[in-house]
Design an enzyme around this catalytic site. Structure first.
Site, PDB file in Angstrom:
ATOM      1  N   THR A 273       0.820  -1.220   0.000  1.00  0.00           N
ATOM      2  CA  THR A 273       0.000   0.000   0.000  1.00  0.00           C
ATOM      3  C   THR A 273       0.855   1.272   0.000  1.00  0.00           C
TER       4      THR A 273
ATOM      5  N   GLY B 140       3.021  -3.174   8.378  1.00  0.00           N
ATOM      6  CA  GLY B 140       3.270  -3.490   9.782  1.00  0.00           C
ATOM      7  C   GLY B 140       4.731  -3.888   9.982  1.00  0.00           C
TER       8      GLY B 140
ATOM      9  N   GLU C 237      -5.824  -6.184   3.556  1.00  0.00           N
ATOM     10  CA  GLU C 237      -5.859  -7.318   2.622  1.00  0.00           C
ATOM     11  C   GLU C 237      -6.980  -7.142   1.605  1.00  0.00           C
TER      12      GLU C 237
HETATM   13  C1  LIG Z   1       1.833 -19.902   2.197  1.00  0.00           C
HETATM   14  C2  LIG Z   1       2.368 -20.911   3.114  1.00  0.00           C
HETATM   15  C3  LIG Z   1       2.409 -20.431   4.527  1.00  0.00           C
HETATM   16  C4  LIG Z   1       3.555 -21.002   5.254  1.00  0.00           C
HETATM   17  C5  LIG Z   1       4.129 -19.992   6.190  1.00  0.00           C
HETATM   18  C6  LIG Z   1       5.329 -20.515   6.813  1.00  0.00           C
HETATM   19  C7  LIG Z   1       5.997 -19.529   7.638  1.00  0.00           C
HETATM   20  C8  LIG Z   1       5.090 -18.819   8.587  1.00  0.00           C
HETATM   21  C9  LIG Z   1       4.905 -19.548   9.800  1.00  0.00           C
HETATM   22  C10 LIG Z   1       3.822 -19.410  10.516  1.00  0.00           C
HETATM   23  C11 LIG Z   1       2.709 -18.532  10.158  1.00  0.00           C
HETATM   24  C12 LIG Z   1       2.248 -17.855  11.329  1.00  0.00           C
HETATM   25  C13 LIG Z   1       1.223 -16.879  10.865  1.00  0.00           C
HETATM   26  C14 LIG Z   1       1.337 -15.653  11.618  1.00  0.00           C
HETATM   27  C15 LIG Z   1       0.089 -14.895  11.332  1.00  0.00           C
HETATM   28  C16 LIG Z   1       0.296 -13.540  11.347  1.00  0.00           C
HETATM   29  C17 LIG Z   1      -1.030 -12.846  11.151  1.00  0.00           C
HETATM   30  C18 LIG Z   1      -0.965 -12.023   9.964  1.00  0.00           C
HETATM   31  C19 LIG Z   1      -1.682 -10.752  10.218  1.00  0.00           C
HETATM   32  C20 LIG Z   1      -1.578 -10.011   8.984  1.00  0.00           C
HETATM   33  C21 LIG Z   1      -1.932  -8.605   9.224  1.00  0.00           C
HETATM   34  C22 LIG Z   1      -2.195  -8.145   7.856  1.00  0.00           C
HETATM   35  C23 LIG Z   1      -1.910  -6.745   7.701  1.00  0.00           C
HETATM   36  C24 LIG Z   1      -2.432  -6.278   6.386  1.00  0.00           C
HETATM   37  C25 LIG Z   1      -1.504  -6.474   5.247  1.00  0.00           C
HETATM   38  C26 LIG Z   1      -2.010  -5.814   3.978  1.00  0.00           C
HETATM   39  O1  LIG Z   1      -3.032  -5.184   3.947  1.00  0.00           O
HETATM   40  S1  LIG Z   1      -1.059  -6.037   2.616  1.00  0.00           S
HETATM   41  C27 LIG Z   1      -1.814  -5.092   1.334  1.00  0.00           C
HETATM   42  C28 LIG Z   1      -3.048  -5.728   0.823  1.00  0.00           C
HETATM   43  N1  LIG Z   1      -3.539  -5.019  -0.285  1.00  0.00           N
HETATM   44  C29 LIG Z   1      -4.565  -5.432  -0.971  1.00  0.00           C
HETATM   45  O2  LIG Z   1      -5.161  -6.431  -0.642  1.00  0.00           O
HETATM   46  C30 LIG Z   1      -4.909  -4.627  -2.166  1.00  0.00           C
HETATM   47  C31 LIG Z   1      -6.210  -5.046  -2.749  1.00  0.00           C
HETATM   48  N2  LIG Z   1      -6.171  -4.866  -4.141  1.00  0.00           N
HETATM   49  C32 LIG Z   1      -6.132  -5.894  -5.010  1.00  0.00           C
HETATM   50  O3  LIG Z   1      -6.113  -7.059  -4.628  1.00  0.00           O
HETATM   51  C33 LIG Z   1      -6.152  -5.500  -6.445  1.00  0.00           C
HETATM   52  O4  LIG Z   1      -5.733  -4.195  -6.595  1.00  0.00           O
HETATM   53  C34 LIG Z   1      -7.557  -5.688  -7.040  1.00  0.00           C
HETATM   54  C35 LIG Z   1      -8.599  -4.976  -6.206  1.00  0.00           C
HETATM   55  C36 LIG Z   1      -7.883  -7.176  -7.090  1.00  0.00           C
HETATM   56  C37 LIG Z   1      -7.602  -5.105  -8.441  1.00  0.00           C
HETATM   57  O5  LIG Z   1      -6.579  -5.637  -9.194  1.00  0.00           O
HETATM   58  P1  LIG Z   1      -6.632  -5.574 -10.802  1.00  0.00           P
HETATM   59  O6  LIG Z   1      -6.941  -4.185 -11.198  1.00  0.00           O
HETATM   60  O7  LIG Z   1      -5.486  -6.271 -11.403  1.00  0.00           O
HETATM   61  O8  LIG Z   1      -7.854  -6.400 -10.956  1.00  0.00           O
HETATM   62  P2  LIG Z   1      -8.827  -6.528 -12.048  1.00  0.00           P
HETATM   63  O9  LIG Z   1      -8.537  -5.831 -13.321  1.00  0.00           O
HETATM   64  O10 LIG Z   1     -10.092  -6.224 -11.332  1.00  0.00           O
HETATM   65  O11 LIG Z   1      -8.555  -8.029 -12.254  1.00  0.00           O
HETATM   66  C38 LIG Z   1      -7.680  -8.657 -13.172  1.00  0.00           C
HETATM   67  C39 LIG Z   1      -8.005 -10.138 -13.100  1.00  0.00           C
HETATM   68  O12 LIG Z   1      -7.258 -10.708 -12.014  1.00  0.00           O
HETATM   69  C40 LIG Z   1      -8.158 -11.308 -11.093  1.00  0.00           C
HETATM   70  N3  LIG Z   1      -7.528 -11.198  -9.784  1.00  0.00           N
HETATM   71  C41 LIG Z   1      -7.324 -10.096  -9.053  1.00  0.00           C
HETATM   72  N4  LIG Z   1      -6.691 -10.417  -7.906  1.00  0.00           N
HETATM   73  C42 LIG Z   1      -6.467 -11.738  -7.949  1.00  0.00           C
HETATM   74  C43 LIG Z   1      -5.860 -12.665  -7.035  1.00  0.00           C
HETATM   75  N5  LIG Z   1      -5.373 -12.270  -5.862  1.00  0.00           N
HETATM   76  N6  LIG Z   1      -5.815 -13.948  -7.405  1.00  0.00           N
HETATM   77  C44 LIG Z   1      -6.336 -14.366  -8.564  1.00  0.00           C
HETATM   78  N7  LIG Z   1      -6.933 -13.542  -9.468  1.00  0.00           N
HETATM   79  C45 LIG Z   1      -6.997 -12.256  -9.161  1.00  0.00           C
HETATM   80  C46 LIG Z   1      -9.419 -10.549 -11.271  1.00  0.00           C
HETATM   81  O13 LIG Z   1     -10.532 -11.238 -10.738  1.00  0.00           O
HETATM   82  C47 LIG Z   1      -9.469 -10.403 -12.769  1.00  0.00           C
HETATM   83  O14 LIG Z   1      -9.819 -11.627 -13.322  1.00  0.00           O
HETATM   84  P3  LIG Z   1     -10.580 -11.666 -14.724  1.00  0.00           P
HETATM   85  O15 LIG Z   1     -10.672 -13.117 -15.053  1.00  0.00           O
HETATM   86  O16 LIG Z   1     -11.940 -11.076 -14.449  1.00  0.00           O
HETATM   87  O17 LIG Z   1      -9.804 -10.853 -15.702  1.00  0.00           O
HETATM   88  C1  LIG Z   2      -4.187  -1.835  10.491  1.00  0.00           C
HETATM   89  C2  LIG Z   2      -3.741  -1.850   9.068  1.00  0.00           C
HETATM   90  C3  LIG Z   2      -2.628  -2.584   8.726  1.00  0.00           C
HETATM   91  C4  LIG Z   2      -2.176  -2.587   7.404  1.00  0.00           C
HETATM   92  N1  LIG Z   2      -1.049  -3.274   7.085  1.00  0.00           N
HETATM   93  C5  LIG Z   2      -0.564  -3.220   5.822  1.00  0.00           C
HETATM   94  C6  LIG Z   2       0.637  -3.901   5.471  1.00  0.00           C
HETATM   95  O1  LIG Z   2       1.246  -4.546   6.303  1.00  0.00           O
HETATM   96  N2  LIG Z   2       1.082  -3.795   4.213  1.00  0.00           N
HETATM   97  C7  LIG Z   2       0.422  -3.092   3.263  1.00  0.00           C
HETATM   98  O2  LIG Z   2       0.880  -3.035   2.127  1.00  0.00           O
HETATM   99  N3  LIG Z   2      -0.736  -2.451   3.550  1.00  0.00           N
HETATM  100  C8  LIG Z   2      -1.243  -2.517   4.805  1.00  0.00           C
HETATM  101  N4  LIG Z   2      -2.410  -1.869   5.117  1.00  0.00           N
HETATM  102  C9  LIG Z   2      -3.099  -1.107   4.090  1.00  0.00           C
HETATM  103  C10 LIG Z   2      -4.359  -1.791   3.576  1.00  0.00           C
HETATM  104  O3  LIG Z   2      -4.043  -2.930   2.852  1.00  0.00           O
HETATM  105  C11 LIG Z   2      -5.168  -0.796   2.753  1.00  0.00           C
HETATM  106  O4  LIG Z   2      -5.596   0.221   3.621  1.00  0.00           O
HETATM  107  C12 LIG Z   2      -6.344  -1.480   2.078  1.00  0.00           C
HETATM  108  O5  LIG Z   2      -5.913  -2.317   1.028  1.00  0.00           O
HETATM  109  C13 LIG Z   2      -7.399  -0.477   1.542  1.00  0.00           C
HETATM  110  O6  LIG Z   2      -6.830   0.414   0.666  1.00  0.00           O
HETATM  111  P1  LIG Z   2      -7.008   1.999   0.855  1.00  0.00           P
HETATM  112  O7  LIG Z   2      -6.588   2.336   2.231  1.00  0.00           O
HETATM  113  O8  LIG Z   2      -6.264   2.627  -0.267  1.00  0.00           O
HETATM  114  O9  LIG Z   2      -8.546   2.241   0.731  1.00  0.00           O
HETATM  115  P2  LIG Z   2      -9.301   2.920  -0.490  1.00  0.00           P
HETATM  116  O10 LIG Z   2      -9.168   2.018  -1.674  1.00  0.00           O
HETATM  117  O11 LIG Z   2      -8.888   4.332  -0.646  1.00  0.00           O
HETATM  118  O12 LIG Z   2     -10.789   2.845   0.043  1.00  0.00           O
HETATM  119  C14 LIG Z   2     -11.525   3.980   0.498  1.00  0.00           C
HETATM  120  C15 LIG Z   2     -12.994   3.831   0.061  1.00  0.00           C
HETATM  121  O13 LIG Z   2     -13.073   3.818  -1.361  1.00  0.00           O
HETATM  122  C16 LIG Z   2     -13.844   2.711  -1.793  1.00  0.00           C
HETATM  123  N5  LIG Z   2     -13.332   2.195  -3.076  1.00  0.00           N
HETATM  124  C17 LIG Z   2     -12.028   2.134  -3.474  1.00  0.00           C
HETATM  125  N6  LIG Z   2     -11.959   1.560  -4.696  1.00  0.00           N
HETATM  126  C18 LIG Z   2     -13.218   1.238  -5.066  1.00  0.00           C
HETATM  127  C19 LIG Z   2     -13.794   0.607  -6.214  1.00  0.00           C
HETATM  128  N7  LIG Z   2     -13.044   0.179  -7.220  1.00  0.00           N
HETATM  129  N8  LIG Z   2     -15.123   0.442  -6.261  1.00  0.00           N
HETATM  130  C20 LIG Z   2     -15.899   0.843  -5.239  1.00  0.00           C
HETATM  131  N9  LIG Z   2     -15.403   1.437  -4.118  1.00  0.00           N
HETATM  132  C21 LIG Z   2     -14.087   1.634  -4.028  1.00  0.00           C
HETATM  133  C22 LIG Z   2     -13.706   1.666  -0.695  1.00  0.00           C
HETATM  134  O14 LIG Z   2     -14.814   0.776  -0.683  1.00  0.00           O
HETATM  135  C23 LIG Z   2     -13.643   2.535   0.560  1.00  0.00           C
HETATM  136  O15 LIG Z   2     -14.963   2.805   0.970  1.00  0.00           O
HETATM  137  C24 LIG Z   2      -2.874  -1.860   6.423  1.00  0.00           C
HETATM  138  C25 LIG Z   2      -4.022  -1.125   6.785  1.00  0.00           C
HETATM  139  C26 LIG Z   2      -4.441  -1.121   8.088  1.00  0.00           C
HETATM  140  C27 LIG Z   2      -5.652  -0.319   8.459  1.00  0.00           C
END
Ligand SMILES: CCCCCCCC/C=C\CCCCCCCCCCCCCCCC(=O)SCCNC(=O)CCNC(=O)[C@H](O)C(C)(C)COP(=O)(O)OP(=O)(O)OC[C@H]1O[C@@H](n2cnc3c(N)ncnc32)[C@H](O)[C@@H]1OP(=O)(O)O
Ligand SMILES: Cc1cc2nc3c(=O)[nH]c(=O)nc-3n(C[C@H](O)[C@H](O)[C@H](O)COP(=O)(O)OP(=O)(O)OC[C@H]3O[C@@H](n4cnc5c(N)ncnc54)[C@H](O)[C@@H]3O)c2cc1C
Length: 643
Positions: free
Chosen positions: A139, A198, A441
């Site tokens: 992000t 994080g 996520e």
């Molecule tokens: C794996 C084995 C594990 C072993 C581990 C071993 C070692 C570890 C040991 C122990 C583990 C202990 C665990 C500890 C636990 C810890 C807890 C963890 C806590 C975690 C805390 C988390 C903090 C948060 C972290 C984050 O937030 S990270 C950032 C996350 N960000 C996002 O999620 C962003 C979201 N955005 C998106 O995903 C994309 O931007 C989008 C919204 C999907 C749009 O992408 P795009 O524009 O490319 O999409 P489209 O044009 O809409 O789609 C294109 C086509 O692709 C398809 N698509 C999209 N995404 C995916 C996907 N992920 N997979 C498959 N396909 C995908 C989409 O549907 C389209 O398909 P089409 O057919 O229609 O074309």
């Molecule tokens: C506690 C915490 C921990 C995090 N840890 C990590 C980390 O470890 N690593 C990391 O990379 N990121 C991390 N993040 C970031 C997190 O993954 C993003 O905040 C999340 O993916 C949402 O993206 P954004 O903040 O840009 O929200 P935005 O996309 O700006 O969303 C804002 C609003 O816009 C709307 N919106 C956006 N796009 C669309 C669309 N296409 N259609 C309709 N509505 C839409 C949403 O629904 C929402 O209401 C963390 C966030 C938090 C709060």
């Protein structure tokens, strides 16, 4: 033991231990879980000060100390199974995310899924040994959204002329320099600074950074790079790295969510994760079999979050139901003793659906995990056919279960009245630590739209005569019915009948969204605009008129009957979650039900009670004694006349 809660357990009609075994998977799994639990909860090295009474810096320090101990102990006890690590971690940091979460939950899994064997040696082994501490930086300040595939708009050059470029160009860039065999990483704008990861702020010395890959004058979209950010000996940020903590948040006090600005940072060619996509030494780009593989770790965590929703609900309803069994209020009949608040029908109506949902989500979480393991196993073998369904299922279930749990935690908190608002109940903490699962996520609405996209594709395949398999097979079997077709027959006592009605409702909603898109397309002439104008239909599960008025009344009567049936087993059903008191950490949810004496004791630990007259109050005492007043105000405006 509180006599009310003793009576509740005596009245239960089933064997609690057997149900615990079912929830765990087997008696052996229950035994092992408890063994791990007692390793942590009885270990003096994990004793802590109640974080409620600490500052944020103290909370961070305490969490780091415990995490370091945790790694040493995991090694000492030879615990390496991911499930067991996860469980151990959850006992060390109950209810609280911690500075190593991203290292364990995203850095290591991303390496496992996307690193070459050589990179596994160079990065995974030291990371497993905690020499390398990593985070996952996707992000940015200006964008949480990334495109997983290359787009025409992705510019090959460092942006200089704004109008020719789109927002895709103002993202972090990794440009390959064949002369030095390095990538040069830059954050071209303020909004492209990585924001939120994080453990980035202070803890990590490496980050997996998602950036636009540029090579041979072409842009190839989002790719993952391993970027050293701090010196391995001194922990001081490396040249070109501007890094720090983003400040206090709603919760996540133990976690140093951070920012990262890249200023001409050079990393070697083989620091790009190259299991799938590759860059050759001359800069030639080799495409991955699927661009979506870059997003694999997010699918892993989304799948895991489904189980976390179940756990958050299990904790919340354990606290609220046990407390409701010992709390008495308001005579029902004049002159009679006040009843337990759990006997009020409205209290049951708040809490029993949460209890049922906690059970349902536990099994959904297990199903999601099995599905993830099965399909990711296939992907490992080179079969990518299950990826779209895995993505749609994990995105949709992550969004659905977190939204449902988020609301239900609040229901539990409010059902505890005033004491639910005290941090001693643990409910405020459960809420603030859980609620960002709706955002991280993948923001929930955005995830729902991803699922809707898959459903619409499946729908059009079904209408084209294809026999669909898996979770969308109902679209092939059922013909969506217009509301005018009448109400389907329903036997509310029969689960199969309920499932069928749900499937019909889902098919109708997909049809409704598809029709809306077709209509909007006529008006707006662009697929993207038509999609946006139908987004509410795509996301919202409306009522769809599937039940007749008599059926709805039947459901309502049946719910009341079920509340009566569940009442004698309510406490036993939450006991079966087997949440240890130390892990639950809630005065209201104690197993023994002795709430009031512990509430009093907890309050006495408040730092404000450290002295009878806190230092700040001395000023008031002075004012009261009229000593200061004279120097600031003329005698005639004196506030105090009492001395
Ligand atoms: C794996 C084995 C594990 C072993 C581990 C071993 C070692 C570890 C040991 C122990 C583990 C202990 C665990 C500890 C636990 C810890 C807890 C963890 C806590 C975690 C805390 C988390 C903090 C948060 C972290 C984050 O937030 S990270 C950032 C996350 N960000 C996002 O999620 C962003 C979201 N955005 C998106 O995903 C994309 O931007 C989008 C919204 C999907 C749009 O992408 P795009 O524009 O490319 O999409 P489209 O044009 O809409 O789609 C294109 C086509 O692709 C398809 N698509 C999209 N995404 C995916 C996907 N992920 N997979 C498959 N396909 C995908 C989409 O549907 C389209 O398909 P089409 O057919 O229609 O074309
Ligand atoms: C506690 C915490 C921990 C995090 N840890 C990590 C980390 O470890 N690593 C990391 O990379 N990121 C991390 N993040 C970031 C997190 O993954 C993003 O905040 C999340 O993916 C949402 O993206 P954004 O903040 O840009 O929200 P935005 O996309 O700006 O969303 C804002 C609003 O816009 C709307 N919106 C956006 N796009 C669309 C669309 N296409 N259609 C309709 N509505 C839409 C949403 O629904 C929402 O209401 C963390 C966030 C938090 C709060």
């Amino acid at each position: 033991m509180n006599p009310d809660i003793v009576k509740e357990r005596q009245n239960a009609t089933f064997n609690v231990e057997k149900l615990t075994n079912i929830l765990d998977g087997s008696p052996e799994k229950t035994r092992r879980r408890r063994e791990i639990e007692s390793m942590v909860l009885n270990d003096p090295d994990f004793q802590e000060q109640d974080p409620n009474f600490l500052s944020r810096s103290e909370r961070y320090d305490q969490a780091v100390r415990k995490s370091a101990q945790m790694i040493l102990k995991l090694r000492e006890f030879g615990i390496s199974d991911p499930d067991e690590i996860y469980y151990y971690k959850n006992c060390v940091h109950p209810d609280r995310p911690e500075p190593l979460d991203l290292h364990l939950g995203m850095f290591l899994p991303t390496l496992l899924n996307q690193a070459t064997p050589e990179q596994m040696d160079r990065f995974f082994t030291p990371a497993w040994n905690l020499q390398i501490i990593g985070t996952y930086a996707q992000t940015e300040m200006g964008h949480g959204w990334w495109r997983c595939s290359q787009r025409a708009s992705c510019s090959a050059t460092t942006p200089t002329v704004l109008p020719a470029l789109t927002s895709e160009d103002w993202r972090p860039q990794a440009t390959f320099d064949p002369a030095t065999q390095e990538f040069v990483l830059n954050s071209p704008t303020i909004s492209s600074i990585k924001w939120w990861p994080g453990g980035l702020g202070k803890t990590s010395n490496h980050a997996i950074v998602l950036a636009q890959l540029h090579t041979q004058g072409n842009c190839h979209g989002l790719h993952a790079f391993i970027v050293p950010i701090r010196d391995m000996d001194t922990h001081v940020p490396l040249p070109g790295i501007v890094v720090g903590d983003i400040g206090p948040k709603f919760g996540f006090s133990e976690v140093d969510n951070g920012f990262l600005k890249l200023e001409n940072v050079r990393i070697p060619l083989d620091n790009m994760l190259m299991k799938y996509a590759k860059v050759e030494p001359d800069g030639t780009y080799v495409k991955p079999p699927s661009a979506k593989l870059t997003y694999g770790t997010m699918v892993f965590i989304r799948s895991m979050i489904v189980g976390q929703s179940a756990l958050a609900l299990a904790k919340s309803c354990t606290i609220a139901i046990r407390y409701s069994a010992v709390r008495h209020q308001s005579e029902l009949k004049p002159g009679e003793p006040e009843p337990q608040i759990l006997n009020f029908q409205t209290q049951q109506h708040k809490l029993f659906p949460v209890l049922a949902t906690a059970y349902a989500f536990t099994f959904v979480g297990q199903y999601m995990k099995q599905t993830y393991n099965r399909i990711s196993g296939d992907i490992h073998e080179g079969d990518y056919s299950g990826l779209p369904e895995l993505h749609a299922l994990s995105a949709g279930l992550k969004a659905f279960t977190t939204w449902a749990a988020n609301g239900a935690i609040e229901v539990c908190r409010m059902s505890c009245g005033g004491h639910g608002y005290s941090r001693s109940s643990a409910l405020p903490d459960i809420y603030v630590e859980f609620t960002p699962t709706c955002t991280y996520e993948g923001e929930n609405t955005v995830m729902m739209l991803q699922t809707a996209r898959y459903l619409l594709k499946s729908y059009s395949q079904a209408r084209g005569g294809q026999q669909l398999q898996g979770s969308v097979s109902y679209l092939s079997r059922l013909q969506p019915q217009p509301v005018s077709a009448g109400v389907p027959p329903l036997n509310i006592q029969d689960l199969a009948s309920l499932v069928q009605v749900y499937q019909l409702r889902a098919a109708n909603l997909v049809e409704l969204a598809a029709t809306s898109i077709q209509q909007e397309l006529q008006l707006r002439h662009s697929q993207e605009d038509a999609w946006n104008s139908s987004a509410i239909d795509l996301v919202r599960a409306s009522d769809a008129g599937l039940l007749s008025v008599p059926q709805a009344l039947q459901v309502s009567a049946h719910i009341k009957e079920l509340l009566i049936q569940l009442r004698p087993n309510a406490v036993a059903l939450v006991d079966a979650f087997d949440l240890n008191d130390k892990k639950l950490n809630s005065v209201l949810g104690r197993y023994d039900g002795n709430v009031y004496e512990h509430l009093f004791e907890w309050a006495r630990h408040s730092p404000l009670n450290a002295s009878e007259v806190p230092p700040a109050l001395t000023i008031i005492v002075i004012i009261k004694h009229n000593q200061l007043i004279g120097s600031f105000f003329p005698r005639s405006t004196s506030l105090s006349t009492s001395t």
